[in-house]
Design a protein around this motif. Sequence first.
Motif, PDB file in Angstrom:
ATOM      1  N   ASP A   1       0.850  -1.181   0.000  1.00  0.00           N
ATOM      2  CA  ASP A   1       0.000   0.000   0.000  1.00  0.00           C
ATOM      3  C   ASP A   1       0.890   1.236   0.000  1.00  0.00           C
ATOM      4  N   LYS A   2       1.294   1.650  -1.153  1.00  0.00           N
ATOM      5  CA  LYS A   2       2.280   2.717  -1.291  1.00  0.00           C
ATOM      6  C   LYS A   2       1.751   4.044  -0.770  1.00  0.00           C
ATOM      7  N   MET A   3       2.652   4.824  -0.145  1.00  0.00           N
ATOM      8  CA  MET A   3       2.321   6.180   0.276  1.00  0.00           C
ATOM      9  C   MET A   3       2.285   7.084  -0.952  1.00  0.00           C
ATOM     10  N   VAL A   4       1.188   7.771  -1.153  1.00  0.00           N
ATOM     11  CA  VAL A   4       1.019   8.635  -2.323  1.00  0.00           C
ATOM     12  C   VAL A   4       0.874  10.078  -1.846  1.00  0.00           C
ATOM     13  N   PRO A   5       1.818  10.971  -2.207  1.00  0.00           N
ATOM     14  CA  PRO A   5       1.691  12.376  -1.800  1.00  0.00           C
ATOM     15  C   PRO A   5       0.379  12.974  -2.297  1.00  0.00           C
ATOM     16  N   THR A   6      -0.205  13.851  -1.499  1.00  0.00           N
ATOM     17  CA  THR A   6      -1.473  14.471  -1.860  1.00  0.00           C
ATOM     18  C   THR A   6      -1.467  15.921  -1.394  1.00  0.00           C
ATOM     19  N   PRO A   7      -2.210  16.806  -2.047  1.00  0.00           N
ATOM     20  CA  PRO A   7      -2.268  18.200  -1.590  1.00  0.00           C
ATOM     21  C   PRO A   7      -2.821  18.296  -0.170  1.00  0.00           C
ATOM     22  N   ILE A   8      -2.393  19.325   0.535  1.00  0.00           N
ATOM     23  CA  ILE A   8      -2.912  19.543   1.887  1.00  0.00           C
ATOM     24  C   ILE A   8      -4.406  19.823   1.790  1.00  0.00           C
ATOM     25  N   PRO A   9      -5.228  19.066   2.505  1.00  0.00           N
ATOM     26  CA  PRO A   9      -6.674  19.280   2.406  1.00  0.00           C
ATOM     27  C   PRO A   9      -7.098  20.576   3.085  1.00  0.00           C
ATOM     28  N   ALA A  10      -8.215  21.094   2.648  1.00  0.00           N
ATOM     29  CA  ALA A  10      -8.774  22.283   3.291  1.00  0.00           C
ATOM     30  C   ALA A  10      -9.194  21.942   4.718  1.00  0.00           C
ATOM     31  N   GLN A  11      -8.849  22.793   5.647  1.00  0.00           N
ATOM     32  CA  GLN A  11      -9.210  22.609   7.064  1.00  0.00           C
ATOM     33  C   GLN A  11      -9.752  23.942   7.584  1.00  0.00           C
ATOM     34  N   PRO A  12     -10.908  24.342   7.078  1.00  0.00           N
ATOM     35  CA  PRO A  12     -11.402  25.699   7.366  1.00  0.00           C
ATOM     36  C   PRO A  12     -11.722  25.936   8.836  1.00  0.00           C
ATOM     37  N   ASN A  13     -11.999  24.885   9.577  1.00  0.00           N
ATOM     38  CA  ASN A  13     -12.377  25.070  10.980  1.00  0.00           C
ATOM     39  C   ASN A  13     -11.211  24.907  11.943  1.00  0.00           C
ATOM     40  N   ALA A  14     -10.025  24.636  11.420  1.00  0.00           N
ATOM     41  CA  ALA A  14      -8.867  24.423  12.291  1.00  0.00           C
ATOM     42  C   ALA A  14      -8.481  25.728  12.985  1.00  0.00           C
ATOM     43  N   ILE A  15      -8.214  25.637  14.281  1.00  0.00           N
ATOM     44  CA  ILE A  15      -7.856  26.793  15.096  1.00  0.00           C
ATOM     45  C   ILE A  15      -6.414  26.637  15.561  1.00  0.00           C
ATOM     46  N   GLU A  16      -5.556  27.608  15.249  1.00  0.00           N
ATOM     47  CA  GLU A  16      -4.172  27.541  15.726  1.00  0.00           C
ATOM     48  C   GLU A  16      -4.145  27.683  17.239  1.00  0.00           C
ATOM     49  N   LEU A  17      -3.301  26.882  17.875  1.00  0.00           N
ATOM     50  CA  LEU A  17      -3.286  26.826  19.333  1.00  0.00           C
ATOM     51  C   LEU A  17      -2.335  27.839  19.965  1.00  0.00           C
ATOM     52  N   GLY A  18      -1.515  28.497  19.152  1.00  0.00           N
ATOM     53  CA  GLY A  18      -0.660  29.547  19.693  1.00  0.00           C
ATOM     54  C   GLY A  18       0.556  29.046  20.437  1.00  0.00           C
ATOM     55  N   THR A  19       0.942  27.792  20.218  1.00  0.00           N
ATOM     56  CA  THR A  19       2.137  27.270  20.878  1.00  0.00           C
ATOM     57  C   THR A  19       3.399  27.549  20.066  1.00  0.00           C
ATOM     58  N   GLY A  20       3.252  28.228  18.938  1.00  0.00           N
ATOM     59  CA  GLY A  20       4.411  28.624  18.151  1.00  0.00           C
ATOM     60  C   GLY A  20       4.819  27.590  17.132  1.00  0.00           C
ATOM     61  N   ALA A  21       5.771  27.989  16.294  1.00  0.00           N
ATOM     62  CA  ALA A  21       6.311  27.072  15.295  1.00  0.00           C
ATOM     63  C   ALA A  21       7.316  26.136  15.956  1.00  0.00           C
ATOM     64  N   LEU A  22       7.439  24.937  15.421  1.00  0.00           N
ATOM     65  CA  LEU A  22       8.382  23.972  15.980  1.00  0.00           C
ATOM     66  C   LEU A  22       9.804  24.480  15.759  1.00  0.00           C
ATOM     67  N   PRO A  23      10.595  24.645  16.808  1.00  0.00           N
ATOM     68  CA  PRO A  23      11.956  25.180  16.653  1.00  0.00           C
ATOM     69  C   PRO A  23      12.808  24.296  15.743  1.00  0.00           C
ATOM     70  N   GLY A  24      13.518  24.925  14.837  1.00  0.00           N
ATOM     71  CA  GLY A  24      14.463  24.204  13.994  1.00  0.00           C
ATOM     72  C   GLY A  24      13.866  23.488  12.806  1.00  0.00           C
ATOM     73  N   ALA A  25      12.551  23.500  12.648  1.00  0.00           N
ATOM     74  CA  ALA A  25      11.923  22.785  11.535  1.00  0.00           C
ATOM     75  C   ALA A  25      12.094  23.577  10.244  1.00  0.00           C
ATOM     76  N   THR A  26      12.426  22.870   9.162  1.00  0.00           N
ATOM     77  CA  THR A  26      12.633  23.526   7.874  1.00  0.00           C
ATOM     78  C   THR A  26      11.719  22.972   6.787  1.00  0.00           C
ATOM     79  N   ALA A  27      11.349  21.684   6.855  1.00  0.00           N
ATOM     80  CA  ALA A  27      10.501  21.095   5.819  1.00  0.00           C
ATOM     81  C   ALA A  27       9.065  21.567   5.995  1.00  0.00           C
ATOM     82  N   PRO A  28       8.361  21.848   4.906  1.00  0.00           N
ATOM     83  CA  PRO A  28       6.964  22.294   5.018  1.00  0.00           C
ATOM     84  C   PRO A  28       6.042  21.127   5.348  1.00  0.00           C
ATOM     85  N   GLU A  29       4.902  21.457   5.920  1.00  0.00           N
ATOM     86  CA  GLU A  29       3.897  20.421   6.190  1.00  0.00           C
ATOM     87  C   GLU A  29       3.491  19.747   4.881  1.00  0.00           C
ATOM     88  N   SER A  30       3.340  18.439   4.914  1.00  0.00           N
ATOM     89  CA  SER A  30       2.923  17.702   3.720  1.00  0.00           C
ATOM     90  C   SER A  30       1.990  16.579   4.138  1.00  0.00           C
TER      91      SER A  30
END
Length: 319
Positions: free
Chosen positions: A38-67
């Motif tokens: 069952d191969k992993m197939v990259p897909t576009p980031i889905p719409a998440q219109p109701n998602a609320i940012e929690l305000g804990t900040g960005a992960l320190p040192g992270a460089t790769a974008p969310e996928s």
Amino acid sequence: MKSPDFEKSGRRTGSLRAGLAAVSLALALATGAHAQDDKMVPTPIPAQPNAIELGTGALPGATAPESWHRQYNSLFARNVTVATLTPFLPDPAKATGAAVIVAPGGGFRTLSMENEGWEVARALADKGVAAFVLKYRLNPTPADMPGFERSMSQMFSGAARPPRPSPQAAMAGLAPQIADSRAAFALVRQRAAEWRIDPDRVGMIGFSAGAMLTLATTLSGDDAKPAFIGLIYGSLSPVTVPAEAPPMFVALAADDPLFGNGGFGLIDSWRAAKRPVEFHLYERGGHGFGMYQKPTTSTGWFDAYVRWIGMHGMLKPKP
């Protein structure tokens, strides 16, 4: 957020350290096996219109974008650097006032957002329980899928496996996720009136790594204070149980290749502390069954969990 004082509880951190290693190994094993059928197939980031940012900040040192990628006909997130919480609110006519924060699993390197997140939340909302899917920050992985698969294979090969960390180092690695979890509880209770939630009936349920985060949140301090917790195919290593530990529901398959043969120390710990615990050991189901409909009795865990919540009075609206 202040880090918990884990120096004072060696047994607690030792068991969670072991669990971290086991969950990470789970993802490594899954990556190798799943690539064949069952191969992993990259897909576009889905719409998440109701998602609320929690305000804990960005992960320190992270460089790769969310996928995101699709596997097992389900969606997974990777390289999450900003934590969010997505509400799934019940029809006001059937709302009970209870709420559950849902923590998907994935070895702290991916998140099973569909099978162990959104589908769980929708099912809870259908039962009158407000549900909130926690997309917590993850350990970074290579941005490209081949690089991700190679990194996992290399990380958990016998030659490349890193030395076992100290308890303090292992728990320090969970600090961002625990901060995200605590922020989720704070947000739900802050907006409880708006969402028709009883702030005293907010629980948490987690799957695999999410089960570990649920347990770590419960043990790490009083500011989150889940009213009840559910651990679905997580580590059952023993812990030191707080005096006022919440009722705990546990589901595990006996043929789980990761935790099925590791003993039931966590259950014994809760019972020794005279705290409420319900444990379902299913004959078959493997690891990661979640909301997948399988021809095994493990599929019945969700209905059992909802009945258990009701048994503890969580589904009775207050006058």
